[in-house]
Scaffold this motif. Structure first.
Motif, short mmCIF file in Angstrom:
data_model
loop_
_atom_site.label_atom_id
_atom_site.label_comp_id
_atom_site.label_asym_id
_atom_site.label_seq_id
_atom_site.Cartn_x
_atom_site.Cartn_y
_atom_site.Cartn_z
N ASN A 1 0.80 -1.22 0.00
CA ASN A 1 0.00 0.00 0.00
C ASN A 1 0.84 1.27 0.00
O ASN A 1 0.28 2.37 0.06
N SER A 2 2.15 1.15 -0.10
CA SER A 2 3.00 2.34 -0.12
C SER A 2 2.78 3.09 -1.44
O SER A 2 2.49 2.49 -2.47
N PRO A 3 2.93 4.40 -1.44
CA PRO A 3 2.67 5.19 -2.65
C PRO A 3 3.63 4.89 -3.81
O PRO A 3 3.32 5.19 -4.95
N ILE A 4 4.75 4.30 -3.53
CA ILE A 4 5.70 3.96 -4.59
C ILE A 4 5.22 2.73 -5.37
O ILE A 4 5.34 2.67 -6.58
N ILE A 5 4.64 1.77 -4.67
CA ILE A 5 4.28 0.49 -5.29
C ILE A 5 2.81 0.43 -5.73
O ILE A 5 2.49 -0.15 -6.75
N LYS A 6 1.92 1.05 -4.97
CA LYS A 6 0.49 0.91 -5.20
C LYS A 6 0.04 1.27 -6.62
O LYS A 6 -0.82 0.57 -7.18
N PRO A 7 0.57 2.29 -7.30
CA PRO A 7 0.08 2.61 -8.65
C PRO A 7 0.36 1.51 -9.69
O PRO A 7 -0.32 1.46 -10.71
N PHE A 8 1.31 0.64 -9.43
CA PHE A 8 1.69 -0.37 -10.41
C PHE A 8 1.09 -1.74 -10.13
O PHE A 8 1.30 -2.67 -10.91
N VAL A 9 0.33 -1.89 -9.06
CA VAL A 9 -0.23 -3.19 -8.70
C VAL A 9 -1.35 -3.54 -9.68
O VAL A 9 -2.29 -2.78 -9.88
N LYS A 10 -1.21 -4.72 -10.29
CA LYS A 10 -2.26 -5.19 -11.20
C LYS A 10 -3.13 -6.22 -10.50
O LYS A 10 -4.34 -6.04 -10.42
N ILE B 1 5.84 -0.61 -15.42
CA ILE B 1 6.79 0.14 -14.60
C ILE B 1 7.91 0.64 -15.51
O ILE B 1 8.54 -0.14 -16.22
N ASP B 2 8.15 1.95 -15.49
CA ASP B 2 9.25 2.49 -16.28
C ASP B 2 10.57 2.33 -15.52
O ASP B 2 10.59 1.89 -14.37
N ASP C 1 14.06 -1.16 -5.07
CA ASP C 1 14.77 -0.68 -3.89
C ASP C 1 13.88 -0.75 -2.66
O ASP C 1 14.30 -1.18 -1.59
N LYS C 2 12.65 -0.34 -2.80
CA LYS C 2 11.70 -0.37 -1.68
C LYS C 2 11.44 -1.82 -1.23
O LYS C 2 11.39 -2.09 -0.03
N ILE C 3 11.29 -2.72 -2.18
CA ILE C 3 11.01 -4.12 -1.84
C ILE C 3 12.22 -4.76 -1.15
O ILE C 3 12.07 -5.40 -0.10
#
Length: 135
Positions: A70-79, A95-96, A105-107
């Protein structure tokens, strides 16, 4: 000539006393070394116990995975997301390059157990990631 000189008896007793003191010192030194080893083992056991509690608690692991997803870095790319009893599979798409570095990096810098991690090219500029977290 049948008498033993008292000086010989005193020297013999002093010799026996010296041997006893030496043995006592040697045993005390061995006990100190064993106590030091025991303290070191206890310190290692405390560290292992702390790490086991830190990494072994499934509720905490699940909370970390959900907060990561749910972090803002990952959430937009979740399919899509697949959630099992002990695994959480996450599919990230479109993901670009700049964001791929940030997402990876976050993961990898979070305190979660990663079961598998795969990257596939969608186009020359976009990739998709599949990440499996384990509780």
């Amino acid at each position: 000539m049948n008498r033993i000189n008292p000086l010989y008896i005193a020297l013999f007793l002093l010799f026996i006393l010296a041997i006893v003191i030496y043995q006592d010192h040697k045993i005390a030194k061995m006990v100190d070394q064993e106590q030091q080893r025991l303290r070191q083992i206890q310190d290692v056991a405390k560290k292992i116990s702390t790490l086991k509690n830190y990494w072994g608690d499934k509720k905490i692991q699940r909370q970390r995975v959900l907060s990561l997803v749910n972090s803002p870095i990952i959430k937009p790319f979740v399919k899509t997301v697949q959630q099992n009893r002990d695994r959480y599979k996450l599919f990230l798409h479109n993901i670009d390059a700049k964001n791929a570095d940030r997402v990876a990096d976050k993961i990898f810098n979070s305190f979660v157990r990663i079961g598998s991690f795969t990257i596939d090219w969608q186009s020359k500029e976009k990739i998709s990631m599949e990440v499996e977290f384990r509780y």
